[in-house]
Design an enzyme around this catalytic site. Structure first.
Site, PDB file in Angstrom:
ATOM      1  CG  ASP A   1     -14.468  -4.435  -3.133  1.00  0.00           C
ATOM      2  OD1 ASP A   1     -14.403  -4.323  -4.368  1.00  0.00           O
ATOM      3  OD2 ASP A   1     -15.487  -4.155  -2.469  1.00  0.00           O
ATOM      4  CE  LYS A   2      -4.513  -3.149  -0.548  1.00  0.00           C
ATOM      5  NZ  LYS A   2      -3.715  -1.902  -0.702  1.00  0.00           N
TER       6      LYS A   2
END
Length: 286
Positions: free
Chosen positions: A134-135
């Site tokens: 995930d970012k």
């Protein structure tokens, strides 16, 4: 593209056909071209598909550009790349927090894949995504450096032979270690989020190991090991038991600061050399 691979010591003798089809997962169309063009060699000598191969043999494969078309990736900033392990086939990076793994639009060039493409460009190599983070998550992430090894790494991931261990800081006192087995699906009301959905969701398994309780802040440090790889899996699972990850903007929106989730350790057995590769992404969360 030409690849030369020496078969490891414990390799079971088999034919070239079995090696390409069953061990290395070469697509049928590409196998056909390798055979008809006679682009396979054993120890430097041309080889037919029924020839046996054994431990110590060097297998050379010659691919034409049309066998594996090169994807177009905009080049980013190679100085951002933090390498934990690299050889001619694969690379493990330490992903910064706040950076996407790969672009979702053709004109994006500020993702880790773009920066890695810039790093590999002088070597005439192109990166391929094996899995993603995930970012908001930092830490160890694996990429393939050629299309030949990509499906092999994908199979290792699917068969749970790539070990991934995360660090997290969760809210509250998580008293004991546990395994969470709850199916995860899309949130119909918020496309950014995932939810527990036992009826329509995908199977998801996360092993949680309690490290310590921080009484002063009422937080618990934990290690998480993935058995499956669903989007937001660790975040959704921990939130579902009342212990959301601190700093999670989606599942613990009242907390502040960075998402306290870090892919601390990744290890696997190299598919060609048999070497045990262990990558530790420093600094850790604690």
């Amino acid at each position: 593209m030409e690849l030369s691979i020496q078969l490891p010591k414990n390799f079971k003798e088999q034919t070239v056909r079995e090696l390409l089809e069953q061990e290395w997962l070469v697509p049928r169309k590409v196998r056909h071209f390798l055979r008809t063009r006679k682009n396979v060699a054993i120890n430097g000598e041309p080889a037919l598909f029924h020839f046996p191969v054994k431990s110590g043999d060097v297998i050379t494969l010659l691919f034409e550009p049309e066998d594996y078309p090169t994807p177009a990736i905009l080049l980013g900033n190679k100085s951002i790349i933090d390498v934990l392990f690299e050889d001619e086939h694969l690379i493990i990076l330490n992903k910064p927090i706040g950076m996407k793994t790969h672009p979702n639009q053709p004109d994006e060039k500020d993702t880790l894949l773009n920066h890695l493409a810039a790093y590999l460009a002088p070597k005439n190599q192109v990166p391929y995504v094996v899995h993603r983070l995930d970012k908001e998550t930092s830490g160890a992430i694996l990429f393939a450096k050629n299309p030949f090894v990509l499906p092999i790494l994908g199979r290792l991931l699917e068969s749970k032979k790539i070990y991934r261990r995360y660090q997290a800081v969760v809210s509250g006192n998580l008293v004991e270690s546990l395994t969470i087995r709850k199916k995860i699906g899309r949130d119909r009301h918020d496309r950014r989020k995932r939810v527990i959905d036992e009826r329509r969701g995908d199977v998801a398994v996360t092993h949680i190991e309690v490290e310590s309780y921080l009484k002063k802040t009422n937080q618990t440090t934990v290690y998480c090991v993935l058995e499956t790889g669903r989007t937001h899996q660790i975040r959704v699972h921990l939130a579902s038991i009342g212990h959301p990850i601190f700093g999670d903007p989606l599942y613990h929106p009242n907390s502040i600061g960075r998402l306290m989730l870090h892919a601390y350790e990744l290890h696997l057995t190299h598919p060609f050399t048999g070497e045990i590769i262990t990558a530790i992404a420093e600094p850790s969360l604690w």
